[in-house]
Design a protein around this motif. Structure first.
Motif, PDB file in Angstrom:
ATOM      1  N   ALA A 112       0.862  -1.183   0.000  1.00  8.96           N
ATOM      2  CA  ALA A 112       0.000   0.000   0.000  1.00  8.96           C
ATOM      3  C   ALA A 112       0.897   1.231   0.000  1.00  8.96           C
ATOM      4  O   ALA A 112       2.072   1.151   0.393  1.00  8.96           O
ATOM      5  N   ALA A 114       2.996   4.264   1.072  1.00 10.80           N
ATOM      6  CA  ALA A 114       3.673   4.658   2.315  1.00 10.80           C
ATOM      7  C   ALA A 114       3.825   3.523   3.319  1.00 10.80           C
ATOM      8  O   ALA A 114       4.304   3.735   4.427  1.00 10.80           O
ATOM      9  N   ALA A 115       3.422   2.299   2.942  1.00  8.27           N
ATOM     10  CA  ALA A 115       3.589   1.162   3.842  1.00  8.27           C
ATOM     11  C   ALA A 115       5.021   0.661   3.800  1.00  8.27           C
ATOM     12  O   ALA A 115       5.744   0.881   2.828  1.00  8.27           O
ATOM     13  N   ASP A 209      -1.767  13.620  -0.602  1.00  7.30           N
ATOM     14  CA  ASP A 209      -1.500  13.847   0.825  1.00  7.30           C
ATOM     15  C   ASP A 209      -0.725  12.675   1.416  1.00  7.30           C
ATOM     16  O   ASP A 209      -1.031  12.161   2.482  1.00  7.30           O
ATOM     17  N   ILE A 210       0.322  12.278   0.690  1.00  7.10           N
ATOM     18  CA  ILE A 210       1.007  11.037   0.989  1.00  7.10           C
ATOM     19  C   ILE A 210       1.698  11.050   2.349  1.00  7.10           C
ATOM     20  O   ILE A 210       1.811  10.008   3.005  1.00  7.10           O
ATOM     21  N   THR A 212       0.655  12.105   5.156  1.00  8.54           N
ATOM     22  CA  THR A 212      -0.246  11.747   6.262  1.00  8.54           C
ATOM     23  C   THR A 212      -0.338  10.236   6.428  1.00  8.54           C
ATOM     24  O   THR A 212      -0.796   9.750   7.474  1.00  8.54           O
ATOM     25  N   GLN A 213       0.074   9.481   5.428  1.00  8.15           N
ATOM     26  CA  GLN A 213       0.040   8.024   5.503  1.00  8.15           C
ATOM     27  C   GLN A 213       1.352   7.435   6.009  1.00  8.15           C
ATOM     28  O   GLN A 213       1.485   6.215   6.120  1.00  8.15           O
ATOM     29  N   LEU A 214       2.305   8.314   6.303  1.00  6.32           N
ATOM     30  CA  LEU A 214       3.620   7.897   6.778  1.00  6.32           C
ATOM     31  C   LEU A 214       3.645   7.963   8.301  1.00  6.32           C
ATOM     32  O   LEU A 214       3.102   8.891   8.899  1.00  6.32           O
ATOM     33  N   SER A 215       4.266   6.992   8.934  1.00  4.74           N
ATOM     34  CA  SER A 215       4.349   7.006  10.397  1.00  4.74           C
ATOM     35  C   SER A 215       5.162   8.204  10.874  1.00  4.74           C
ATOM     36  O   SER A 215       6.087   8.665  10.190  1.00  4.74           O
TER      37      SER A 215
END
Length: 246
Positions: A112, A114-115, A209-210, A212-215
């Protein structure tokens, strides 16, 4: 440039000297004996063309890194190593305190955006294909018959000469948005710019908005590296130019 087309031995000898090359030759010879080909990869290859000294050497191995490290310890006088089972990597150090990192070649798949990637063993071509930019996707063969031969399947040397940071595929920033911040660091350190198509890839990633999907931990780690740059004002200006203010 075609892969396997250039022998860098004269350049290696000029910039690194005989002692360092002898160490790499020994590792390449032992790796061949074990049937686990080894390659110099990453920043050291890039920095060779930039005529910058590379204090850290990374070696990618098509096989068991611990087996190679153990064989090097047995065959190279004064060599010892530390093995990190969690990552399957080893730090090999010689009698002079010269250290290099051994890592198994791997294939990565991102389930997925940014996973964290799913990782599987691979060959050198798969290992280069997972890199962030073409300038970091070059390798140098260490086996005795082809020592010093450049592998450059993505024309990284040409991009380096042109001062361009080019991703290896169109979803690179969506798969791993930390590549955006790493790219900004490289652009700052080496006075490079994103290739034209990569500006569009950056825009696409920001529209998604990539970040925001990153830890938070992964984002902060990259920002910390950014803040440690000597040319911080240049980096901050690029943050604005690339519209990366969070």
């Amino acid at each position: 440039m075609e892969a396997d087309s250039a022998n860098l031995l004269p350049l290696l000898e000029k910039q690194w000297g005989a002692a360092r090359l002898d160490h790499l030759r020994q590792i390449g010879r032992i790796a061949q004996q074990l049937g686990t080909p080894a390659y110099l990869v990453g920043g050291a290859v890039r920095d060779l063309f930039l005529k910058r000294y590379a204090p850290d050497l990374d070696v990618a191995v098509e096989g068991d890194t611990r087996m190679l490290a153990e064989a090097c310890k047995a065959q190279i006088h004064g060599a010892h190593y530390q093995f990190h089972a969690q990552f399957g990597t080893a730090i090999l150090e010689d009698s002079q305190g010269v250290a290099l990192d051994l890592a198994q070649c791997r294939l990565e798949h991102y389930p997925a955006p940014a996973a964290l990637p799913e990782v599987h063993p691979g060959n050198i071509h798969a290992d280069l294909a997972r890199r962030d930019f073409t300038v970091n996707a070059m390798a140098i063969r260490l086996d005795p018959q082809h020592f010093g031969i450049l592998l450059d399947p993505y024309d990284g040397q040409a991009d380096l000469q042109a001062g361009l940071l080019r991703t290896l595929h169109s979803r690179s920033f969506l798969d791993d948005p930390t590549r955006i911040l790493r790219g900004l660091r490289f652009a700052t350190r080496f006075q490079m710019d994103l290739a034209p198509e990569c500006h569009q890839q950056l825009k696409q990633a920001l529209q998604a908005d990539i970040f925001t999907q990153l830890s938070g931990a992964r984002l902060w780690r990259e920002l910390r590296y950014l803040l440690e740059l000597e040319a911080l004002p240049v980096a901050l200006s690029l943050l604005t130019a690339w519209e990366l203010w969070f």
